[in-house]
Design a protein around this motif. Structure first.
Motif, PDB file in Angstrom:
ATOM      1  N   THR A  63      54.537  24.063  34.317  1.00  0.00           N
ATOM      2  CA  THR A  63      55.508  24.176  33.243  1.00  0.00           C
ATOM      3  C   THR A  63      55.472  25.541  32.573  1.00  0.00           C
ATOM      4  O   THR A  63      54.454  26.229  32.596  1.00  0.00           O
ATOM      5  N   ASN A  64      56.591  25.917  31.943  1.00  0.00           N
ATOM      6  CA  ASN A  64      56.577  27.087  31.065  1.00  0.00           C
ATOM      7  C   ASN A  64      55.590  26.837  29.931  1.00  0.00           C
ATOM      8  O   ASN A  64      55.579  25.757  29.327  1.00  0.00           O
ATOM      9  N   GLY A  65      54.759  27.836  29.628  1.00  0.00           N
ATOM     10  CA  GLY A  65      53.793  27.691  28.546  1.00  0.00           C
ATOM     11  C   GLY A  65      52.585  26.850  28.895  1.00  0.00           C
ATOM     12  O   GLY A  65      51.822  26.453  28.006  1.00  0.00           O
ATOM     13  N   ALA A  66      52.364  26.577  30.209  1.00  0.00           N
ATOM     14  CA  ALA A  66      51.244  25.722  30.616  1.00  0.00           C
ATOM     15  C   ALA A  66      49.915  26.466  30.669  1.00  0.00           C
ATOM     16  O   ALA A  66      48.865  25.846  30.804  1.00  0.00           O
ATOM     17  N   GLY A  67      49.947  27.795  30.595  1.00  0.00           N
ATOM     18  CA  GLY A  67      48.716  28.582  30.629  1.00  0.00           C
ATOM     19  C   GLY A  67      48.542  29.414  31.877  1.00  0.00           C
ATOM     20  O   GLY A  67      47.506  30.048  32.065  1.00  0.00           O
ATOM     21  N   LYS A  68      49.553  29.473  32.734  1.00  0.00           N
ATOM     22  CA  LYS A  68      49.430  30.203  34.003  1.00  0.00           C
ATOM     23  C   LYS A  68      49.215  31.695  33.771  1.00  0.00           C
ATOM     24  O   LYS A  68      48.287  32.292  34.327  1.00  0.00           O
ATOM     25  N   SER A  69      50.078  32.307  32.955  1.00  0.00           N
ATOM     26  CA  SER A  69      49.950  33.741  32.689  1.00  0.00           C
ATOM     27  C   SER A  69      48.684  34.038  31.896  1.00  0.00           C
ATOM     28  O   SER A  69      48.019  35.062  32.120  1.00  0.00           O
ATOM     29  N   THR A  70      48.326  33.147  30.977  1.00  0.00           N
ATOM     30  CA  THR A  70      47.092  33.323  30.199  1.00  0.00           C
ATOM     31  C   THR A  70      45.884  33.329  31.129  1.00  0.00           C
ATOM     32  O   THR A  70      44.961  34.136  30.969  1.00  0.00           O
ATOM     33  N   PHE A  71      45.878  32.439  32.106  1.00  0.00           N
ATOM     34  CA  PHE A  71      44.794  32.383  33.084  1.00  0.00           C
ATOM     35  C   PHE A  71      44.648  33.732  33.794  1.00  0.00           C
ATOM     36  O   PHE A  71      43.536  34.255  33.942  1.00  0.00           O
ATOM     37  N   CYS A  72      45.765  34.311  34.226  1.00  0.00           N
ATOM     38  CA  CYS A  72      45.725  35.606  34.910  1.00  0.00           C
ATOM     39  C   CYS A  72      45.198  36.710  33.996  1.00  0.00           C
ATOM     40  O   CYS A  72      44.438  37.591  34.422  1.00  0.00           O
ATOM     41  N   LYS A  73      45.597  36.674  32.726  1.00  0.00           N
ATOM     42  CA  LYS A  73      45.133  37.686  31.772  1.00  0.00           C
ATOM     43  C   LYS A  73      43.627  37.609  31.551  1.00  0.00           C
ATOM     44  O   LYS A  73      42.960  38.622  31.359  1.00  0.00           O
ATOM     45  N   LEU A  74      43.073  36.409  31.588  1.00  0.00           N
ATOM     46  CA  LEU A  74      41.627  36.254  31.451  1.00  0.00           C
ATOM     47  C   LEU A  74      40.904  36.818  32.670  1.00  0.00           C
ATOM     48  O   LEU A  74      39.851  37.448  32.541  1.00  0.00           O
ATOM     49  N   ILE A  75      41.467  36.601  33.851  1.00  0.00           N
ATOM     50  CA  ILE A  75      40.869  37.152  35.069  1.00  0.00           C
ATOM     51  C   ILE A  75      40.797  38.674  34.978  1.00  0.00           C
ATOM     52  O   ILE A  75      39.794  39.288  35.339  1.00  0.00           O
ATOM     53  N   CYS A  76      41.873  39.286  34.475  1.00  0.00           N
ATOM     54  CA  CYS A  76      41.949  40.749  34.412  1.00  0.00           C
ATOM     55  C   CYS A  76      41.215  41.337  33.203  1.00  0.00           C
ATOM     56  O   CYS A  76      41.043  42.557  33.125  1.00  0.00           O
ATOM     57  N   GLY A  77      40.820  40.486  32.262  1.00  0.00           N
ATOM     58  CA  GLY A  77      40.118  40.975  31.075  1.00  0.00           C
ATOM     59  C   GLY A  77      41.020  41.363  29.931  1.00  0.00           C
ATOM     60  O   GLY A  77      40.545  41.908  28.931  1.00  0.00           O
ATOM     61  N   PHE A  78      42.334  41.094  30.038  1.00  0.00           N
ATOM     62  CA  PHE A  78      43.249  41.410  28.939  1.00  0.00           C
ATOM     63  C   PHE A  78      42.988  40.512  27.734  1.00  0.00           C
ATOM     64  O   PHE A  78      43.262  40.896  26.596  1.00  0.00           O
ATOM     65  N   GLU A  79      42.495  39.315  27.991  1.00  0.00           N
ATOM     66  CA  GLU A  79      42.050  38.402  26.947  1.00  0.00           C
ATOM     67  C   GLU A  79      40.632  37.958  27.298  1.00  0.00           C
ATOM     68  O   GLU A  79      40.224  38.024  28.462  1.00  0.00           O
ATOM     69  N   LYS A  80      39.884  37.484  26.287  1.00  0.00           N
ATOM     70  CA  LYS A  80      38.505  37.047  26.525  1.00  0.00           C
ATOM     71  C   LYS A  80      38.376  35.569  26.200  1.00  0.00           C
ATOM     72  O   LYS A  80      38.776  35.121  25.123  1.00  0.00           O
ATOM     73  N   GLN A  81      37.829  34.826  27.150  1.00  0.00           N
ATOM     74  CA  GLN A  81      37.684  33.388  26.974  1.00  0.00           C
ATOM     75  C   GLN A  81      36.670  33.047  25.889  1.00  0.00           C
ATOM     76  O   GLN A  81      35.749  33.803  25.618  1.00  0.00           O
ATOM     77  N   GLN A  82      36.843  31.851  25.269  1.00  0.00           N
ATOM     78  CA  GLN A  82      35.862  31.369  24.298  1.00  0.00           C
ATOM     79  C   GLN A  82      34.614  30.827  25.000  1.00  0.00           C
ATOM     80  O   GLN A  82      33.506  30.914  24.470  1.00  0.00           O
ATOM     81  N   SER A  83      34.813  30.251  26.194  1.00  0.00           N
ATOM     82  CA  SER A  83      33.682  29.746  26.978  1.00  0.00           C
ATOM     83  C   SER A  83      34.097  29.676  28.436  1.00  0.00           C
ATOM     84  O   SER A  83      35.272  29.793  28.779  1.00  0.00           O
ATOM     85  N   GLY A  84      33.092  29.467  29.299  1.00  0.00           N
ATOM     86  CA  GLY A  84      33.355  29.421  30.728  1.00  0.00           C
ATOM     87  C   GLY A  84      33.026  30.732  31.408  1.00  0.00           C
ATOM     88  O   GLY A  84      32.763  31.756  30.750  1.00  0.00           O
ATOM     89  N   THR A  85      33.034  30.725  32.736  1.00  0.00           N
ATOM     90  CA  THR A  85      32.657  31.911  33.501  1.00  0.00           C
ATOM     91  C   THR A  85      33.705  32.253  34.554  1.00  0.00           C
ATOM     92  O   THR A  85      34.415  31.388  35.058  1.00  0.00           O
ATOM     93  N   ILE A  86      33.782  33.551  34.859  1.00  0.00           N
ATOM     94  CA  ILE A  86      34.614  34.079  35.944  1.00  0.00           C
ATOM     95  C   ILE A  86      33.703  34.933  36.815  1.00  0.00           C
ATOM     96  O   ILE A  86      33.028  35.839  36.313  1.00  0.00           O
ATOM     97  N   ALA A  87      33.655  34.637  38.111  1.00  0.00           N
ATOM     98  CA  ALA A  87      32.790  35.390  39.013  1.00  0.00           C
ATOM     99  C   ALA A  87      33.562  35.819  40.249  1.00  0.00           C
ATOM    100  O   ALA A  87      34.372  35.053  40.784  1.00  0.00           O
ATOM    101  N   LEU A  88      33.303  37.042  40.694  1.00  0.00           N
ATOM    102  CA  LEU A  88      33.901  37.557  41.925  1.00  0.00           C
ATOM    103  C   LEU A  88      32.793  37.784  42.924  1.00  0.00           C
ATOM    104  O   LEU A  88      31.842  38.533  42.660  1.00  0.00           O
ATOM    105  N   SER A  89      32.870  37.106  44.064  1.00  0.00           N
ATOM    106  CA  SER A  89      31.851  37.190  45.113  1.00  0.00           C
ATOM    107  C   SER A  89      30.451  36.976  44.551  1.00  0.00           C
ATOM    108  O   SER A  89      29.497  37.686  44.900  1.00  0.00           O
ATOM    109  N   GLY A  90      30.341  36.017  43.646  1.00  0.00           N
ATOM    110  CA  GLY A  90      29.057  35.648  43.069  1.00  0.00           C
ATOM    111  C   GLY A  90      28.618  36.488  41.892  1.00  0.00           C
ATOM    112  O   GLY A  90      27.582  36.202  41.275  1.00  0.00           O
ATOM    113  N   CYS A  91      29.384  37.527  41.536  1.00  0.00           N
ATOM    114  CA  CYS A  91      29.015  38.423  40.425  1.00  0.00           C
ATOM    115  C   CYS A  91      29.762  38.014  39.160  1.00  0.00           C
ATOM    116  O   CYS A  91      30.999  37.998  39.149  1.00  0.00           O
TER     117      CYS A  91
END
Length: 569
Positions: free
Chosen positions: A337-365
C-alpha cells in the motif's frame, strides 16, 4: 450530437528550444461525456498535447504554432489561462509542482477560494471531495508530508471541487498502488458519468486504464496521431507493440496459445471478452504443454535485516519489527500500500534515516556504524521523485557527478556515462539541460546516475513510473544484465506487470509490517494478501479461471517463465 468541447484543427507546434516540431498536423475532436485515453511512447507528444488542452501552451510554454486549438468553443490563444482553467481541470503527473496550500484542506479549497465560495459551502465541498479520494483523515497534513499516492489523490480532489467541463489526467496511476489505482479509475469513470464532463487520460498503463470502459484510444507516435479507434480495435491490431506500448497480459497469453484477437471478441476486458470453447481449450493445451522453469539454486544471504523498527519525530511508527533476508544476485520487488513503509525501509538501508531498534547487515557485517557515504559504496538508491536527486544543469554532468566525486579519470567517466546514457535512452539528449526534460525523462537520468556507479545492491523506488514499454524494457533489461553478473536489485513498485515480468520474489508491506515474502505468482493469486496490501489480482489469474484451469497459480507462474524465456530468444 453536441459540439466538441476540445477541437484541434491541423495544429502543429514547435518549442522555441527545439529544432523540430513536437506536434504535427493534429486534427482531433473530443465531446462532453466522452472518455478518451491518449497513449504512446515517451517523447511522442502526449504531454505537449495536454499542455495545449489546458492552456499551458501557448500561455506558459512558448513556441511556434500553426492551425488552431479551441476549448469550449474559444481559441486557447485568445483565452486567458485562468479562463481555460475554469473549463479544464488538470491533475499533473508531478504532483509536487501542483500544490499551493499549506495543508491538504487549503490545497483542495484553492479553486473555491478563487471563486469566493464562503462557509459552510466551502467546507462541505472540500470534505466531500476529500472523502471521494480517501484523504479525509489528512486534511490538516502538509501535502509534502504525504506519500506519492496520497499526493496524487489530493490533486484529484483539488479539481473535483470545481465544476469543470474537461477532466484532464496526466498519468494518474504513476504513483498509486494497484488497488488505489483501480479505485482511481473507477472514481474517474463515476465522476465523468455524474458530471457529463469530457475525461481525457494520458497513461502508459493501458490494461489498468481499461479496467473501466473507454470510448476511444488516441495512439500517438512522432508527434502525430497514429490511431483514433475503440480499445477493441486497437488491441486487435499490431500498433501497440510497434509503438512501445505494453498490451494487457491476458492478450499476450491468448496469443501464446494461438487464440486470434479480434475486435468482435471485445478484448478490452478479460471479464467480458468473448471466449469460445475452442479458445479456452487452446489456453488449457498451452498450459499443459509448457513445462515449468527449473528452480534456481539457493545463494548466500547478502542483506540481512532483523527486527527493524522506526518511528518519525511526530511519534508515528512507520516500521514494526521488519525481518527479511536478500540473497546475493537476487532480483526482488517490494510492494504494498501507499504509506506502508516501503520507501522508509529503503531509506534505513541507505542510512538516510536511523532505526530505533533492529539490525542491518551486509554480507555478515553490521552497518550500524557506517555513514551514508560508506553505505553508498555498496548500495545505490534511486528515489521516487527525480527532482529530489538532480543537482546539475546538464544531463551528462548529472550522470557523471558520482564518478567525478569518486575521483575517476575523465576518460573513464566519458566512456561509462556514454554507455549508460545509450542504454537508458538518453543519448540524444546528452547535451540538454535537465530542466528541458519531461518527468519520465528526468526519472531515467536519476537511474542512469546510479547505474553508472555499478553498486553491489541497487534500490529503486518506482524505477519505471512514467516510462513507455520500450524504455521500461531497456532499463529493466539493463538491470537484469547487471543482476545476471551478480548485482542485487530491489525495486519498490506499484507496477504488477514489472513485478511479474522481472522479480523472482516479492516482499509485501502493509501498515509498516512485512506480511508476505514469496514468489510473485503466489502473491498475486492470494486474495488475502491482495486485499491487505492493496494489490490487484493479475488478469492472468482471471483468464486461467475462465478457461477452467484449476491450478491458476501454476498458470501464472508458467506464463511468467515462458515470457522471460521468450524475451531472450
Amino acid at each position: 450530437m453536441s459540439d466538441p468541447i476540445i477541437q484541434f484543427d491541423h495544429f502543429s507546434f514547435q518549442y522555441h528550444a527545439q529544432a523540430e516540431p513536437t506536434l504535427h498536423d493534429i486534427t482531433l475532436s473530443i465531446r462532453k461525456g466522452e472518455k478518451v485515453l491518449i497513449c504512446g511512447p515517451s517523447g511522442c507528444g502526449k504531454s505537449t498535447l495536454a499542455h495545449c488542452i489546458n492552456g499551458l501552451i501557448p500561455h506558459s510554454y512558448r513556441g511556434e504554432s500553426t492551425g488552431r486549438v479551441s476549448v469550449g468553443g474559444r481559441e486557447t490563444k485568445d483565452t486567458s489561462l485562468f479562463e481555460i482553467s475554469r473549463t479544464v481541470g488538470t491533475v499533473l503527473q508531478d504532483t509536487d509542482g501542483q500544490f499551493v496550500g499549506m495543508t491538504v484542506a487549503e490545497d483542495i479549497a484553492f479553486a473555491l477560494e478563487n471563486d469566493c465560495v464562503v462557509d459552510p459551502a466551502l467546507h462541505e465541498r472540500v470534505e466531500k471531495a476529500a472523502r471521494a479520494v480517501g484523504v479525509e483523515t489528512h486534511l490538516s497534513h502538509a501535502p509534502g508530508d504525504l506519500s506519492g499516492g496520497q499526493k496524487q489523490r489530493v490533486s484529484l480532489a483539488g479539481i473535483l471541487v470545481d465544476d469543470v467541463e474537461v477532466l484532464l489526467f496526466d498519468e494518474p496511476l504513476a504513483n498509486l498502488d494497484p488497488a488505489t489505482g483501480k479505485a482511481a479509475i473507477e472514481l474517474i469513470d463515476e465522476i465523468g458519468q455524474q458530471t457529463g464532463a469530457a475525461v481525457v487520460i494520458i497513461e502508459h498503463r493501458l490494461e489498468d486504464v481499461l479496467h473501466r470502459h473507454m470510448d476511444r484510444v488516441i495512439l500517438m507516435g512522432g508527434g502525430r496521431i497514429l490511431a483514433d479507434v475503440t480499445p477493441d480495435e486497437l488491441l486487435a491490431g499490431s500498433l501497440l507493440k510497434e509503438n512501445g506500448i505494453r498490451e494487457p497480459l491476458y492478450v499476450t497469453a491468448l496469443k501464446y496459445a494461438g487464440v486470434p484477437i479480434t475486435a468482435q471478441a471485445h478484448p478490452d476486458s478479460i471479464e467480458h471478452m468473448l471466449l469460445s470453447e475452442s479458445d479456452k481449450a487452446a489456453v488449457r493445451d498451452w498450459f499443459c504443454r509448457t513445462p515449468p522453469a527449473p528452480q534456481s539454486p539457493e545463494r548466500e544471504t547478502q542483506l540481512a535485516v532483523k527486527d527493524l523498527r522506526f518511528a518519525y519525530d511526530n511519534g508515528r511508527e512507520a516500521l514494526h519489527g521488519i525481518s527479511l533476508s536478500v540473497r546475493k544476485g537476487e532480483l526482488g520487488a517490494i510492494v504494498g500500500t501507499n504509506g506502508a513503509g516501503k520507501s522508509t525501509f529503503c531509506k534505513l538501508i541507505c542510512g538516510f534515516e536511523k532505526q530505533q531498534s533492529g539490525t542491518i547487515a551486509l554480507s555478515g557485517c553490521d552497518w550500524a556504524s557506517l555513514s551514508i557515504k560508506e553505505r553508498a559504496d555498496h548500495v545505490g538508491y534511486v528515489m521516487q521523485n527525480p527532482n529530489q536527486m538532480i543537482s546539475q544543469t546538464l544531463i551528462f554532468d548529472e550522470v557523471a557527478l558520482g564518478l567525478r566525486t569518486r575521483g575517476a579519470a575523465e576518460d573513464e567517466v566519458k566512456a561509462r556515462v556514454e554507455k549508460t546514457l545509450k542504454i537508458c535512452g538518453l543519448w540524444p539528449f546528452r547535451s540538454w539541460p535537465v530542466s528541458a526534460l519531461s518527468f519520465g525523462q528526468k526519472k531515467r537520468v536519476t537511474i542512469a546516475a546510479i547505474l553508472v556507479l555499478e553498486p553491489e545492491i541497487i534500490l529503486l523506488d518506482e524505477p519505471t513510473a512514467g516510462q513507455d514499454y520500450r524504455h521500461y524494457t531497456e532499463i529493466m533489461e539493463f538491470l537484469l544484465d547487471l543482476n545476471r553478473r551478480g548485482v542485487t536489485v530491489l525495486m519498490v513498485t506499484h507496477d504488477m506487470h514489472l513485478m511479474l515480468e522481472y522479480a523472482r520474489r516479492a516482499f509485501v508491506f502493509s501498515d509498516g509490517r512485512l506480511i508476505a515474502d514469496a514468489p510473485c505468482a503466489e502473491i498475486l493469486t492470494d486474495d488475502e494478501i491482495i486485499r491487505r496490501a492493496s494489490l490487484k489480482e493479475t488478469s492472468l489469474y482471471t483468464l486461467a479461471k475462465r478457461c477452467g484451469i484449476e491450478d491458476a497459480r501454476a498458470f501464472v507462474a508458467r506464463f511468467i517463465d515462458y515470457e522471460r524465456e521468450a524475451a531472450h530468444r
